[in-house]
Design a protein around this motif. Sequence first.
Motif, PDB file in Angstrom:
ATOM      1  N   GLU A  99     -87.871  48.285 -35.391  1.00  0.00           N
ATOM      2  CA  GLU A  99     -88.414  47.121 -35.957  1.00  0.00           C
ATOM      3  C   GLU A  99     -87.122  46.740 -36.923  1.00  0.00           C
ATOM      4  O   GLU A  99     -86.557  47.326 -37.645  1.00  0.00           O
ATOM      5  N   TYR A 100     -87.021  45.197 -36.956  1.00  0.00           N
ATOM      6  CA  TYR A 100     -85.535  44.721 -37.567  1.00  0.00           C
ATOM      7  C   TYR A 100     -86.149  44.415 -39.049  1.00  0.00           C
ATOM      8  O   TYR A 100     -87.391  44.368 -39.120  1.00  0.00           O
ATOM      9  N   GLY A 101     -85.311  44.610 -40.080  1.00  0.00           N
ATOM     10  CA  GLY A 101     -85.467  43.928 -41.348  1.00  0.00           C
ATOM     11  C   GLY A 101     -85.312  42.423 -41.448  1.00  0.00           C
ATOM     12  O   GLY A 101     -85.305  41.845 -40.698  1.00  0.00           O
ATOM     13  N   ARG A 102     -85.049  42.187 -42.578  1.00  0.00           N
ATOM     14  CA  ARG A 102     -84.566  40.482 -42.923  1.00  0.00           C
ATOM     15  C   ARG A 102     -83.400  40.164 -42.159  1.00  0.00           C
ATOM     16  O   ARG A 102     -82.313  41.018 -42.002  1.00  0.00           O
ATOM     17  N   TYR A 108     -76.940  37.862 -33.344  1.00  0.00           N
ATOM     18  CA  TYR A 108     -76.799  39.237 -33.612  1.00  0.00           C
ATOM     19  C   TYR A 108     -75.671  39.245 -34.630  1.00  0.00           C
ATOM     20  O   TYR A 108     -74.459  38.716 -34.422  1.00  0.00           O
ATOM     21  N   GLY A 109     -75.688  40.172 -35.608  1.00  0.00           N
ATOM     22  CA  GLY A 109     -74.555  40.275 -36.678  1.00  0.00           C
ATOM     23  C   GLY A 109     -73.614  41.365 -36.036  1.00  0.00           C
ATOM     24  O   GLY A 109     -72.581  41.651 -36.744  1.00  0.00           O
ATOM     25  N   GLN A 140     -74.175  36.990 -29.796  1.00  0.00           N
ATOM     26  CA  GLN A 140     -74.833  36.162 -28.977  1.00  0.00           C
ATOM     27  C   GLN A 140     -76.430  35.990 -29.688  1.00  0.00           C
ATOM     28  O   GLN A 140     -76.691  36.687 -30.667  1.00  0.00           O
ATOM     29  N   GLN A 141     -77.084  35.050 -29.152  1.00  0.00           N
ATOM     30  CA  GLN A 141     -78.380  34.708 -29.567  1.00  0.00           C
ATOM     31  C   GLN A 141     -79.331  35.975 -29.614  1.00  0.00           C
ATOM     32  O   GLN A 141     -79.321  36.524 -28.367  1.00  0.00           O
ATOM     33  N   SER A 142     -80.011  36.491 -30.394  1.00  0.00           N
ATOM     34  CA  SER A 142     -80.805  37.644 -30.309  1.00  0.00           C
ATOM     35  C   SER A 142     -82.129  37.331 -29.578  1.00  0.00           C
ATOM     36  O   SER A 142     -82.799  36.254 -29.485  1.00  0.00           O
ATOM     37  N   SER A 144     -76.938  48.062 -28.495  1.00  0.00           N
ATOM     38  CA  SER A 144     -78.179  47.199 -29.288  1.00  0.00           C
ATOM     39  C   SER A 144     -78.071  47.648 -30.484  1.00  0.00           C
ATOM     40  O   SER A 144     -77.612  48.748 -31.011  1.00  0.00           O
ATOM     41  N   PRO A 145     -78.525  46.720 -31.624  1.00  0.00           N
ATOM     42  CA  PRO A 145     -78.142  46.931 -33.195  1.00  0.00           C
ATOM     43  C   PRO A 145     -79.070  48.230 -33.604  1.00  0.00           C
ATOM     44  O   PRO A 145     -78.418  48.750 -34.654  1.00  0.00           O
ATOM     45  N   LEU A 146     -79.926  48.462 -33.422  1.00  0.00           N
ATOM     46  CA  LEU A 146     -80.909  49.411 -33.733  1.00  0.00           C
ATOM     47  C   LEU A 146     -81.156  50.804 -32.918  1.00  0.00           C
ATOM     48  O   LEU A 146     -80.956  51.998 -33.691  1.00  0.00           O
TER      49      LEU A 146
END
Length: 220
Positions: A170-173, A53-54, A59-61, A115-117
Amino acid sequence: MLAHCVLLSFCMLLSCLCGLSYGTELSFVTCGSVVKLLNIKHNVRLHSHDVRYGSGSGQQSVTGITSVEDSNSYWSVRGTSDAVCYRGTPVKCGQTIRLTHVNTGRNLHSHYFASPLSSNQEVSAFGEEGEGDHLDEWTVQCSGSVWKREEAVRFRHKATDALLSVTGEEYGRPIHGQREVHAMTAPSQHSLWKAMEGIFMKPSESPLGNRDSSHSHTEF
């Protein structure tokens, strides 16, 4: 021992990819099984990869993907550090387990990072060679006595009381199109999961929970 267990799980995965299977006629999920888990509402499989995660914990996504074939969606069903789960033992409803990502050896994990989104509770993969901490523990919520393969179940994070969920973000790049996986307090259709493809270990002929030291390799 833990490194050996992760290696063994990886070997079972390779066997599956070569067209072999073990215990596929079983109607329930057992300890030591290597499985893919489908979120029923969003039709995505629980997935991880060596991408961090940025934000949040870094940690690992952990994500959800629509692909059926991806080997990064295999998880090994294991006991906790306090409660050994012997290979082939049916997982009981209400039992606390760990889910270890086969290809990276990290455990499904959660904590109070956002969480990021969606800004729900972050879910990550944590630890090395199957060894993490108490935040890797999830309780299987199901309706009968054991976790049945055809049954929709929930996974409640033991430390925070939140449910493993997907709500569609949904994630982007660089992981374009993959869905965010997070944890939420309230149960809903977003938190229902089903065991799909995998290797389901058959129960041994010995009594359940037999601690025969000559068969220590059956511990997960």
